[in-house]
Enzyme design. Structure first.
Site, PDB file in Angstrom:
ATOM      1  N   ALA A  85       0.824  -1.124  -0.006  1.00 24.58           N
ATOM      2  CA  ALA A  85       0.012  -0.091   0.077  1.00 24.58           C
ATOM      3  C   ALA A  85       0.715   1.079  -0.021  1.00 24.58           C
ATOM      4  N   THR A 103       0.233   7.794   3.878  1.00 27.72           N
ATOM      5  CA  THR A 103       0.304   6.400   3.436  1.00 27.72           C
ATOM      6  C   THR A 103       1.686   5.813   3.573  1.00 27.72           C
ATOM      7  N   THR A 128      11.673   0.793  -2.413  1.00 30.35           N
ATOM      8  CA  THR A 128      11.825   1.038  -3.995  1.00 30.35           C
ATOM      9  C   THR A 128      13.231   1.602  -4.037  1.00 30.35           C
ATOM     10  N   ASP A 129      13.877   1.045  -5.455  1.00 28.57           N
ATOM     11  CA  ASP A 129      15.577   1.742  -5.630  1.00 28.57           C
ATOM     12  C   ASP A 129      15.319   3.250  -5.693  1.00 28.57           C
ATOM     13  N   GLU A 130      14.105   3.926  -5.727  1.00 31.29           N
ATOM     14  CA  GLU A 130      14.288   5.150  -5.638  1.00 31.29           C
ATOM     15  C   GLU A 130      14.789   6.051  -4.384  1.00 31.29           C
ATOM     16  N   TYR A 152       7.944  11.467  -3.287  1.00 33.12           N
ATOM     17  CA  TYR A 152       7.434   9.973  -3.337  1.00 33.12           C
ATOM     18  C   TYR A 152       8.685   9.120  -2.773  1.00 33.12           C
ATOM     19  N   SER A 153       9.744   9.446  -2.985  1.00 32.19           N
ATOM     20  CA  SER A 153      10.893   8.566  -2.645  1.00 32.19           C
ATOM     21  C   SER A 153      11.146   8.889  -1.287  1.00 32.19           C
ATOM     22  N   LYS A 156       8.749   7.260   0.963  1.00 31.52           N
ATOM     23  CA  LYS A 156       9.265   5.635   0.983  1.00 31.52           C
ATOM     24  C   LYS A 156      10.322   5.528   2.140  1.00 31.52           C
ATOM     25  N   ASN A 181      11.983  -0.453 -11.563  1.00 25.86           N
ATOM     26  CA  ASN A 181      10.787  -0.166 -12.431  1.00 25.86           C
ATOM     27  C   ASN A 181      10.330  -1.391 -12.907  1.00 25.86           C
ATOM     28  N   LYS A 191       1.347   5.565 -15.725  1.00 25.67           N
ATOM     29  CA  LYS A 191       3.086   5.334 -15.720  1.00 25.67           C
ATOM     30  C   LYS A 191       3.435   5.328 -16.996  1.00 25.67           C
ATOM     31  N   ARG A 275       9.990  16.658 -16.188  1.00 24.04           N
ATOM     32  CA  ARG A 275       9.853  16.440 -14.503  1.00 24.04           C
ATOM     33  C   ARG A 275      10.620  17.114 -13.807  1.00 24.04           C
ATOM     34  N   HIS A 278      13.726  15.656 -11.675  1.00 23.46           N
ATOM     35  CA  HIS A 278      13.858  14.130 -12.450  1.00 23.46           C
ATOM     36  C   HIS A 278      15.041  13.495 -12.126  1.00 23.46           C
TER      37      HIS A 278
HETATM   38  P1  NAD Z   1      -0.207   1.350  -7.091  1.00 23.21           P
HETATM   39  O1  NAD Z   1      -0.388   2.729  -7.197  1.00 23.21           O
HETATM   40  O2  NAD Z   1      -0.600   0.483  -8.294  1.00 23.21           O
HETATM   41  O3  NAD Z   1      -1.074   0.656  -5.967  1.00 23.21           O
HETATM   42  C1  NAD Z   1      -1.148   1.098  -4.869  1.00 23.21           C
HETATM   43  C2  NAD Z   1      -2.413   0.371  -3.962  1.00 23.21           C
HETATM   44  O4  NAD Z   1      -2.265   0.926  -2.486  1.00 23.21           O
HETATM   45  C3  NAD Z   1      -3.763   0.841  -4.619  1.00 23.21           C
HETATM   46  O5  NAD Z   1      -4.451  -0.531  -4.776  1.00 23.21           O
HETATM   47  C4  NAD Z   1      -4.356   1.710  -3.724  1.00 23.21           C
HETATM   48  O6  NAD Z   1      -5.673   1.623  -3.520  1.00 23.21           O
HETATM   49  C5  NAD Z   1      -3.500   1.119  -2.263  1.00 23.21           C
HETATM   50  N1  NAD Z   1      -3.493   2.152  -1.333  1.00 23.21           N
HETATM   51  C6  NAD Z   1      -3.113   3.560  -1.292  1.00 23.21           C
HETATM   52  N2  NAD Z   1      -3.301   4.126  -0.230  1.00 23.21           N
HETATM   53  C7  NAD Z   1      -3.544   3.217   0.768  1.00 23.21           C
HETATM   54  C8  NAD Z   1      -3.989   3.175   1.899  1.00 23.21           C
HETATM   55  N3  NAD Z   1      -3.799   4.301   2.792  1.00 23.21           N
HETATM   56  N4  NAD Z   1      -4.488   2.122   2.547  1.00 23.21           N
HETATM   57  C9  NAD Z   1      -4.701   1.025   1.830  1.00 23.21           C
HETATM   58  N5  NAD Z   1      -4.343   0.824   0.777  1.00 23.21           N
HETATM   59  C10 NAD Z   1      -3.819   1.905   0.004  1.00 23.21           C
HETATM   60  O7  NAD Z   1       1.331   0.890  -6.687  1.00 23.21           O
HETATM   61  P2  NAD Z   1       2.171  -0.394  -7.436  1.00 23.21           P
HETATM   62  O8  NAD Z   1       2.977   0.166  -8.658  1.00 23.21           O
HETATM   63  O9  NAD Z   1       1.349  -1.481  -7.523  1.00 23.21           O
HETATM   64  O10 NAD Z   1       3.419  -0.095  -6.193  1.00 23.21           O
HETATM   65  C11 NAD Z   1       3.175  -1.179  -5.090  1.00 23.21           C
HETATM   66  C12 NAD Z   1       4.354  -1.025  -4.063  1.00 23.21           C
HETATM   67  O11 NAD Z   1       5.530  -1.365  -4.940  1.00 23.21           O
HETATM   68  C13 NAD Z   1       4.280   0.581  -3.629  1.00 23.21           C
HETATM   69  O12 NAD Z   1       4.720   0.486  -2.353  1.00 23.21           O
HETATM   70  C14 NAD Z   1       5.613   0.993  -4.353  1.00 23.21           C
HETATM   71  O13 NAD Z   1       6.158   2.052  -3.890  1.00 23.21           O
HETATM   72  C15 NAD Z   1       6.269   0.009  -4.690  1.00 23.21           C
HETATM   73  N6  NAD Z   1       7.227  -0.137  -5.858  1.00 23.21           N
HETATM   74  C16 NAD Z   1       6.619   0.057  -7.059  1.00 23.21           C
HETATM   75  C17 NAD Z   1       7.506   0.052  -8.201  1.00 23.21           C
HETATM   76  C18 NAD Z   1       6.826   0.120  -9.559  1.00 23.21           C
HETATM   77  O14 NAD Z   1       7.653   0.160 -10.503  1.00 23.21           O
HETATM   78  N7  NAD Z   1       5.598   0.397  -9.827  1.00 23.21           N
HETATM   79  C19 NAD Z   1       8.866  -0.261  -7.785  1.00 23.21           C
HETATM   80  C20 NAD Z   1       9.296  -0.590  -6.724  1.00 23.21           C
HETATM   81  C21 NAD Z   1       8.712  -0.336  -5.762  1.00 23.21           C
HETATM   82  O1  DAU Z   2      12.025   3.000  -9.769  1.00 21.61           O
HETATM   83  C1  DAU Z   2      10.939   2.329  -9.038  1.00 21.61           C
HETATM   84  C2  DAU Z   2       9.873   3.321  -8.993  1.00 21.61           C
HETATM   85  O2  DAU Z   2       9.396   3.309 -10.533  1.00 21.61           O
HETATM   86  C3  DAU Z   2       8.683   3.036  -8.286  1.00 21.61           C
HETATM   87  O3  DAU Z   2       8.977   3.363  -7.018  1.00 21.61           O
HETATM   88  C4  DAU Z   2       7.391   4.088  -8.460  1.00 21.61           C
HETATM   89  O4  DAU Z   2       6.530   3.741  -7.622  1.00 21.61           O
HETATM   90  C5  DAU Z   2       7.116   3.961 -10.039  1.00 21.61           C
HETATM   91  O5  DAU Z   2       6.009   4.877 -10.293  1.00 21.61           O
HETATM   92  C6  DAU Z   2       8.371   4.211 -10.865  1.00 21.61           C
HETATM   93  O6  DAU Z   2       8.711   5.508 -10.838  1.00 21.61           O
HETATM   94  P1  DAU Z   2       9.146   6.341 -12.153  1.00 21.61           P
HETATM   95  O7  DAU Z   2       8.943   7.831 -11.953  1.00 21.61           O
HETATM   96  O8  DAU Z   2      10.438   5.744 -12.551  1.00 21.61           O
HETATM   97  O9  DAU Z   2       8.070   5.790 -13.164  1.00 21.61           O
HETATM   98  P2  DAU Z   2       7.057   6.380 -14.326  1.00 21.61           P
HETATM   99  O10 DAU Z   2       6.562   5.410 -15.073  1.00 21.61           O
HETATM  100  O11 DAU Z   2       6.395   7.772 -13.808  1.00 21.61           O
HETATM  101  O12 DAU Z   2       8.302   7.170 -15.223  1.00 21.61           O
HETATM  102  C7  DAU Z   2       9.284   6.542 -15.961  1.00 21.61           C
HETATM  103  C8  DAU Z   2      10.260   7.291 -16.651  1.00 21.61           C
HETATM  104  O13 DAU Z   2       9.364   7.935 -17.799  1.00 21.61           O
HETATM  105  C9  DAU Z   2      10.732   8.500 -16.035  1.00 21.61           C
HETATM  106  O14 DAU Z   2      12.034   8.943 -16.236  1.00 21.61           O
HETATM  107  C10 DAU Z   2       9.888   9.481 -16.220  1.00 21.61           C
HETATM  108  C11 DAU Z   2       9.504   9.147 -17.700  1.00 21.61           C
HETATM  109  N1  DAU Z   2       8.059   9.821 -18.333  1.00 21.61           N
HETATM  110  C12 DAU Z   2       6.974   9.395 -17.451  1.00 21.61           C
HETATM  111  C13 DAU Z   2       5.655   9.755 -17.764  1.00 21.61           C
HETATM  112  C14 DAU Z   2       4.664   9.212 -16.830  1.00 21.61           C
HETATM  113  C15 DAU Z   2       7.939  10.462 -19.201  1.00 21.61           C
HETATM  114  O15 DAU Z   2       8.804  10.696 -20.006  1.00 21.61           O
HETATM  115  N2  DAU Z   2       6.566  10.845 -19.650  1.00 21.61           N
HETATM  116  C16 DAU Z   2       5.765  10.526 -18.790  1.00 21.61           C
HETATM  117  O16 DAU Z   2       4.357  10.986 -19.199  1.00 21.61           O
END
Ligand code: NAD
Ligand code: DAU
Length: 341
Positions: A85, A103, A128-130, A152-153, A156, A181, A191, A275, A278
């Site tokens: 979450a 959260t 996360t790696d961030e 965000y990072s 986290k 990612n 995303k 961004r 960034h």
């Molecule tokens: P997501 O945004 O798709 O999903 C997040 C979920 O958490 C949603 O279902 C949302 O409803 C729920 N949520 C948010 N706030 C909440 C709260 N207060 N209580 C209960 N539920 C809540 O995210 P994701 O991409 O699936 O990422 C999941 C986890 O993995 C996160 O912790 C994120 O930081 C981490 N992560 C994501 C990535 C990535 O690339 N997506 C990479 C590394 C780590």
């Molecule tokens: O690295 C792990 C992280 O990856 C997770 O912790 C985050 O939850 C997840 O959202 C993701 O973060 P990023 O910022 O790397 O992901 P995003 O998909 O938003 O962007 C990926 C790259 O693409 C980043 O360099 C920004 C760029 N981008 C993104 C969007 C949405 C664009 O150029 N245009 C866009 O519209």
């Protein structure tokens, strides 16, 4: 044989829902409690196939709400808690960080306190790696200092270190993972990959930030889910494990690949303002996890092709998401139209 009870928080989101599917595929006997607030990013449709399964329990609720969290511990006595979450989108955290702090930090505190009170076997914090920030060359190990560069990072990193502190202070059985990612099915179309695939499908422009040369390391979500389960069963308490995809790409490469796979013209690429703050490049050294015995099993080329095809085949899943709250958000933050015009 007794079955294990998993409390998965944030299980209605992208990675959490893939993880729950993975658990039911892997184990004949398992019970999964999914506590999810259903923010804009949470979608119960992701788990529609499980809705009549008596071993799957969905509870709509907030991890910041100690009453509901405590009740779940009392009623279901989970063996494992895997905390997905989070508010997860960097761009949104730049717009308004409040929900992120709540959260991603306070919510983790509530879950840790419940674990302290009731006990369980493993608490996995999905970090996360961030949290390491950006790196020009080389890769971060688990020992590298944390230098998160956006709200965000930073939030986290707070949740990550708070989790460790409960190991150090109260000997809670925690493990922390930091993945790169993810891409794959059920990723919210804000995303990079799902946004660009779905925009391309609708012949809308692909808004590429800055010079398009930022680097991310792409990890297929199914490899990530396996890694989490592997760490849960084999990892050492109190430790951090990096989970890298091993596929570093510039954003422009990903963008061109998507257009090629979809047979769409490069004229759809629209360079837009960068961004703020960034991070240039993320890169993880995963050798600690490799030595323990985990490796990603999916090749980037094949998994990317399958991912693009999944969005092509599931328009009924993502089309409704690109309306309503999503459109309101984009209109507010990109009044001139980032990509949806
Ligand atoms: P997501 O945004 O798709 O999903 C997040 C979920 O958490 C949603 O279902 C949302 O409803 C729920 N949520 C948010 N706030 C909440 C709260 N207060 N209580 C209960 N539920 C809540 O995210 P994701 O991409 O699936 O990422 C999941 C986890 O993995 C996160 O912790 C994120 O930081 C981490 N992560 C994501 C990535 C990535 O690339 N997506 C990479 C590394 C780590
Ligand atoms: O690295 C792990 C992280 O990856 C997770 O912790 C985050 O939850 C997840 O959202 C993701 O973060 P990023 O910022 O790397 O992901 P995003 O998909 O938003 O962007 C990926 C790259 O693409 C980043 O360099 C920004 C760029 N981008 C993104 C969007 C949405 C664009 O150029 N245009 C866009 O519209």
């Amino acid at each position: 044989m007794s079955r294990n009870v998993y409390l998965v928080t944030g299980g209605a989101g992208f990675i959490g829902s893939n993880y729950i599917h993975y658990l039911f595929e892997k184990y004949a006997q398992v019970k999964v409690i999914n506590l999810d607030k259903l923010t804009y990013a949470g979608n119960p449709e992701n788990l529609n196939d499980l809705k009549n399964n008596p071993d799957y329990v969905f509870i709509k609720g907030d991890i910041c709400d100690s009453t509901i969290v405590n009740r779940i511990f009392e009623e279901f006595k989970p063996d494992y808690l895997i905390n997905f979450a989070a508010e997860s989108h960097v761009d949104r955290s730049i717009g308004d960080a409040e929900d992120f702090i709540r959260t991603d930090m306070y919510g983790v505190y509530v879950l840790l306190e419940a674990t302290r009170k009731y006990g369980l076997e493993r608490f996995i914090q999905i970090s996360t790696d961030e949290v390491y920030g950006s790196i020009e060359s080389g890769s971060f190990t688990e020992e590298s200092p944390l230098k998160p560069g956006n709200p965000y990072s930073a939030s986290k990193a707070g949740g990550d270190r708070l989790t460790y502190s409960y190991f150090n202070t109260y000997q809670l059985p925690v493990i922390i993972t930091r993945a790169s990612n993810n891409y794959g099915p059920y990723q919210y179309p804000e995303k990079l990959i799902p946004l660009f695939v779905t925009n391309a499908m609708e012949d809308k422009s692909l808004p590429l930030y800055g010079d398009g040369k930022n680097v991310r390391d792409w990890l297929y979500v199914k490899d990530h889910c396996k890694a989490i389960e592997f760490v849960l069963k084999n990892g050492e308490l109190g430790e951090v494990y990096n989970i890298a995809g091993g596929s570093e790409k510039e954003n422009i490469e990903i963008t061109r690949l998507i257009l090629e796979l979809m047979d769409k013209p490069e004229s759809l690429i629209k360079p837009v303002a960068d961004r703020i703050g960034h991070d240039r490049r993320y890169s993880l050294d995963s050798s600690k996890l490799h030595q323990l015995g985990w490796q990603p099993q999916h090749s980037f080329d094949v998994a990317m092709r399958e991912t693009v095809q999944w969005y092509v085949d599931h328009q009924d899943w993502w089309k409704p998401l690109k309306s309503g709250e999503y459109l309101e958000y984009y209109k507010k933050h990109y009044p001139e139209g980032k990509s949806l015009t």
